[in-house]
Design an enzyme around this catalytic site. Structure first.
Site, PDB file in Angstrom:
ATOM      1  N   ASP A   1      58.571   8.663  13.566  1.00  0.00           N
ATOM      2  CA  ASP A   1      59.933   8.920  14.045  1.00  0.00           C
ATOM      3  C   ASP A   1      60.912   7.964  13.362  1.00  0.00           C
ATOM      4  O   ASP A   1      62.129   8.067  13.551  1.00  0.00           O
ATOM      5  CB  ASP A   1      60.016   8.852  15.576  1.00  0.00           C
ATOM      6  N   SER A   2      60.382   7.089  12.497  1.00  0.00           N
ATOM      7  CA  SER A   2      61.254   6.295  11.625  1.00  0.00           C
ATOM      8  C   SER A   2      62.055   7.216  10.701  1.00  0.00           C
ATOM      9  O   SER A   2      62.987   6.761  10.032  1.00  0.00           O
ATOM     10  CB  SER A   2      60.422   5.309  10.796  1.00  0.00           C
TER      11      SER A   2
ATOM     12  N   GLU B   1      52.162  -3.209  15.964  1.00  0.00           N
ATOM     13  CA  GLU B   1      53.400  -3.510  15.221  1.00  0.00           C
ATOM     14  C   GLU B   1      54.000  -4.831  15.694  1.00  0.00           C
ATOM     15  O   GLU B   1      54.224  -5.041  16.895  1.00  0.00           O
ATOM     16  CB  GLU B   1      54.418  -2.362  15.420  1.00  0.00           C
TER      17      GLU B   1
ATOM     18  N   GLU C   1      53.796   5.976  21.494  1.00  0.00           N
ATOM     19  CA  GLU C   1      53.899   4.565  21.847  1.00  0.00           C
ATOM     20  C   GLU C   1      53.488   4.330  23.295  1.00  0.00           C
ATOM     21  O   GLU C   1      53.712   5.177  24.154  1.00  0.00           O
ATOM     22  CB  GLU C   1      55.351   4.095  21.630  1.00  0.00           C
TER      23      GLU C   1
HETATM   24  O1  KIV Z   1      57.706   5.688  12.953  1.00  0.00           O
HETATM   25  C1  KIV Z   1      57.043   4.980  12.194  1.00  0.00           C
HETATM   26  O2  KIV Z   1      57.260   4.959  10.983  1.00  0.00           O
HETATM   27  C2  KIV Z   1      55.992   4.166  12.764  1.00  0.00           C
HETATM   28  C3  KIV Z   1      55.314   3.194  11.868  1.00  0.00           C
HETATM   29  C4  KIV Z   1      56.228   2.128  11.449  1.00  0.00           C
HETATM   30  C5  KIV Z   1      54.069   2.675  12.462  1.00  0.00           C
HETATM   31  O3  KIV Z   1      55.714   4.280  13.909  1.00  0.00           O
END
Ligand code: KIV
Length: 297
Positions: free
Chosen positions: A76-77, A214, A147
């Site tokens: 979701d980044s 993380e 998460e």
């Molecule tokens: O959304 C993401 O890119 C992540 C990674 C940084 C682990 O959760």
């Protein structure tokens, strides 16, 4: 994998004609062996490091898959990296699914893991199931990630029972950034470390196939890695994790900022800027297109 990355699943000898194996010019390269969830645990048992990068589109996923990255995460980044948001919170399921589909289409070998965005799984196991089914059916993902620790164990259990592999995510969990008070290292102090370890074990017991850690102090990540039978995938969690994940744009130097834990292995942003400037200069001067790039008849 600690060895040079080839197309076979972790721990599988490279097939003839494939990268990492002797050349066999006449035979077409065999399709690489897909990384499956059982390979993750086997890699941990053998002490082979796992590699994961984010990917959000077809051409990038193609390159990362060909490079032998074991797992591609449609994180979701995408909200920060591709859509320009400050946080991951605005990302929706409808927004992320086309990216999942593009990455799945590109991937021949990597395990494709789709993140469940904020608000799409927390309410109940049923909600998580509905979202995860969309990621698999519409996106073509092989696994999902979300998460949380003990609070999402029922979700992990239900999905696992339904045949959907789940990757957990502990430590700094960006979707809870407002509650955590910003991007901060998590698990500092005995009590917080205990909580994080208990969360990791709960995810494993509920059926998770791996856990992302993380922004966790390296000694705590090492302890969790030792306790768990499933692999830990670190991001800002030190060297003892069973694997590592980074946002690909951070890893490749695409932006002008990246977090302290993200090493830049290339300067693609600079290279792309140089290419764009060279293109513009040649168009303006009339040097491009030349005869070689024109149809003369
Ligand atoms: O959304 C993401 O890119 C992540 C990674 C940084 C682990 O959760």
């Amino acid at each position: 994998m600690t060895q040079s990355p080839g197309p076979a699943a972790p721990g599988t000898p490279a097939a003839p004609g494939s990268p990492g194996a002797p050349d066999s010019p006449s035979a077409p390269a065999p399709r690489p062996k897909r990384v499956r969830v059982h390979h993750l645990r086997e890699a941990k048992e053998r002490g082979e490091r796992l590699t994961m990068l984010t990917a959000y589109d077809y051409p990038t996923a193609r390159i990362l898959d060909d490079a032998g990255i074991d797992m591609l995460l449609i994180g979701d980044s995408i909200g920060n990296t591709m859509h320009g948001h400050d946080t991951t919170i605005p990302v929706t399921v409808d927004e992320i699914i086309p990216a999942v589909r593009a990455v799945s289409s590109a991937s021949r070998r990597a395990l494709v893991v789709a993140d469940l965005p904020f608000g799409s799984y927390e309410a109940s196991a049923e909600q998580a199931f509905t979202t995860a089914v969309r990621m698999l059916k519409e996106g073509g993902a092989h696994a999902v990630k979300f998460e949380g620790g003990r609070r999402v164990a029922p979700q992990v259990r239900m999905l696992t029972d339904a045949g959907i592999p789940v990757v957990g995510h502990l430590g700094f969990t960006p979707q809870s950034e407002n509650l955590l008070g910003g991007k901060r290292v998590q698990g500092r102090g005995d009590e917080a470390a205990e909580r994080l370890s208990a969360d990791a074990v709960a995810l494993q017991d509920a059926g998770a196939v791996a856990v992302v850690l993380e922004m966790v102090p390296a000694p705590l990540a090492a302890r969790v890695t030792e306790v768990l039978r499933i692999p830990t995938i670190g991001i800002g969690a030190g060297a003892a994790c069973d694997g590592q994940v980074l946002v690909w744009l951070d890893m490749a130097g695409m932006g002008d900022w990246s977090p302290r834990f993200a090493k830049q292995f290339a300067q693609l942003g600079r290279a792309l800027g140089d290419a764009a400037r060279a293109y513009a200069a040649e168009v303006r001067s009339g040097a491009f297109p030349d005869e070689a790039h024109s149809f003369l008849e």
